[in-house]
Design a protein around this motif. Structure first.
Motif, short mmCIF file in Angstrom:
data_model
loop_
_atom_site.label_atom_id
_atom_site.label_comp_id
_atom_site.label_asym_id
_atom_site.label_seq_id
_atom_site.Cartn_x
_atom_site.Cartn_y
_atom_site.Cartn_z
N UNK A 27 1.19 -1.34 0.14
CA UNK A 27 -0.03 -0.01 -0.06
C UNK A 27 1.78 1.13 -0.42
N UNK A 28 2.19 1.33 0.83
CA UNK A 28 2.86 1.80 0.64
C UNK A 28 2.87 2.12 -0.94
N UNK A 29 2.86 2.02 -1.61
CA UNK A 29 3.35 2.08 -3.32
C UNK A 29 2.46 2.96 -3.68
N UNK A 30 1.23 3.08 -2.97
CA UNK A 30 0.19 4.09 -3.50
C UNK A 30 -0.10 5.03 -2.51
N UNK A 31 0.73 5.55 -2.07
CA UNK A 31 0.54 6.94 -1.28
C UNK A 31 0.21 8.22 -1.56
N UNK A 32 -0.52 9.01 -1.71
CA UNK A 32 -1.32 9.74 -2.97
C UNK A 32 -0.31 11.32 -2.73
N UNK A 33 -0.24 11.61 -3.78
CA UNK A 33 1.20 12.73 -3.35
C UNK A 33 -0.60 13.91 -4.00
N UNK B 59 -1.39 11.07 -15.15
CA UNK B 59 -1.62 11.28 -13.76
C UNK B 59 -1.44 9.70 -13.25
N UNK B 60 -1.04 9.58 -11.48
CA UNK B 60 -0.84 7.94 -11.52
C UNK B 60 -2.47 8.20 -10.30
N UNK B 61 -2.94 6.98 -10.43
CA UNK B 61 -4.08 6.61 -9.35
C UNK B 61 -3.05 6.03 -7.25
N UNK B 62 -3.81 6.85 -6.74
CA UNK B 62 -3.56 6.59 -5.22
C UNK B 62 -4.69 5.98 -4.87
N UNK C 209 -10.41 15.32 -0.09
CA UNK C 209 -10.91 15.06 -2.12
C UNK C 209 -10.41 14.08 -2.59
N UNK C 210 -11.60 13.05 -2.25
CA UNK C 210 -11.13 11.66 -3.13
C UNK C 210 -11.95 12.03 -4.33
#
Length: 388
Positions: free
Chosen positions: A15-21, A64-67, A92-93
């Motif tokens: 899940x850490x690879x999906x931390x949002x920016x 853009x990447x998904x998170x 703000x999803x």
């Protein structure tokens, strides 16, 4: 098999690879990651993450990447309500994946509806989940709604030439709404249950309910609940030495049913959208990737993992088609997807319309059966259902 605690620790690393920016497209995930419902919550999260990581490896969506911003509902209605507001207002999803339990969904999804933000439920099967709001509804689902499952359960009883049906259902919204669907399905066949019994979450002895069912002359059990309690029904049947078939809602495929019931679970059947067998190349790839990524040999809840995976693919396709993350535009795209979406359950061709929010049709649902610690196909001819 690794313990659930080890699984949670391991998947936290993924899940850490999906931390949002700030630049990422954030999807909110709200399902139970602890407690009796954890196998399907963890499986759904990990299926969603697998899809996200694969999409991001190909460049993401709209450049853009998904998170995934994940939260544990603990299968509690009030916590689902809290998390829905938190993810919409603070995080703000742009869309949601959740809530996984029917009761939590019915209590909390109104916040996504009011915010005009689409949410996919990859686990909760209550028929009312996608019927709660009028058009336009922002609630979508990949999964076999209980209306379809209930009809299958009754048909299976008839196929086995069993018409003296006892219904055992848990006391939650999920169990009681499912019971109502079973009763409607029985009525459509001019049948009526000979016994209808209720049990609570965390009950460990179903002997009293089963004794009443046996006294009423039941020759088959239809059970609605989740893994741990369904296992206690199987164990109590064995304790009573009462050898009648047991068919259940889809949750007897959960790892905590199989591990708790052990040999007493053998032969129990349930509707499934996905079984952990490599019947197509795409399913084989999904199974291999899932097991390798999470270092497992069995998916805790295979249908949950596949349904969440396909949900992300459908959301990504809609965002791409809409060329926007605005909720109204994404919802309009979902209603009229122009290109097929190749999922692991099925290839989806215009799965939604302005009035239909369920992607899963009866043709996509198969019969699973517990056999020696696994769920296998109950009927060989169903191995390629939904694959085209």
């Amino acid at each position: 098999m690794k313990s659930l605690r080890a699984l949670l620790t391991l998947t936290t690393l993924v899940a850490a690879s999906s931390i949002a920016t700030a630049q990422d497209i954030k999807l909110g995930f709200m399902c139970p990651l602890t407690g009796g419902s954890a196998p399907f919550g963890v499986s759904a999260r990990d299926g969603a993450l697998l899809a996200i990581n694969q999409i991001n490896a190909k460049g993401g969506v709209l450049g853009r990447k998904l998170a995934l911003v994940e939260r544990d509902t603990e299968a509690k209605n009030e916590r689902g309500v809290q998390l829905a507001q938190e993810l919409l207002q603070r995080e703000q999803v742009v869309a949601g994946i959740g809530f996984c339990n029917t009761g939590v969904s019915l209590a909390a999804q109104k916040y996504f509806q009011n915010a005009k933000t689409p949410i996919f439920d990859p686990v909760a099967t209550g028929t009312a989940v996608t019927n709660q709001f009028g058009a336009p509804s922002y609630i979508f689902r990949v999964g076999a709604r209980d209306e379809l499952q209930a009809a299958m359960l009754v048909e299976e009883a008839i196929r086995q030439k069993k018409t003296k049906i006892a219904i055992l259902a848990d006391s939650t919204n999920y169990g009681q709404l499912g019971r109502e669907d079973v009763e409607k399905a029985l009525g459509a066949k001019n049948l009526k249950a000979v016994a209808t019994e209720k049990f609570n979450v965390r009950d460990v002895d179903m002997t009293p309910q089963l004794l009443k069912a046996r006294q009423a002359g039941a020759d088959i059990i239809i059970a609605y609940g989740i893994g741990p309690e369904l296992a206690q029904i199987a164990n109590s049947l064995a304790k009573l030495a009462w050898n009648v078939p047991m068919v259940t809602s889809w949750n007897s495929s959960m790892s905590n049913f199989i591990d708790t019931a052990q040999k007493n679970g053998n032969g129990v059947r349930m509707p499934q959208t996905f079984i952990q067998e490599a019947t197509t190349q795409r399913r084989q790839s999904f199974i291999i990737d899932y097991l390798k990524t999470y270092k497992l040999d069995r998916i805790p809840s295979p249908s949950s993992a596949a349904q969440a995976y396909d949900s992300v693919l459908l959301l990504a396709a809609a965002i791409s088609q809409a060329k926007s993350t605005e909720g109204i535009k994404v919802t309009e795209a979902l209603e009229n997807l122009q290109q097929p979406v190749d999922g692991v359950i099925a290839t989806y061709r215009k799965p939604f319309t302005a009035t239909n929010r369920d992607a899963t049709t009866a043709e996509m649902i198969v019969w699973g059966e517990v056999k020696d610690g696994r769920v296998v196909y109950a009927y060989d001819e169903q191995r390629n259902f939904g694959s085209k």
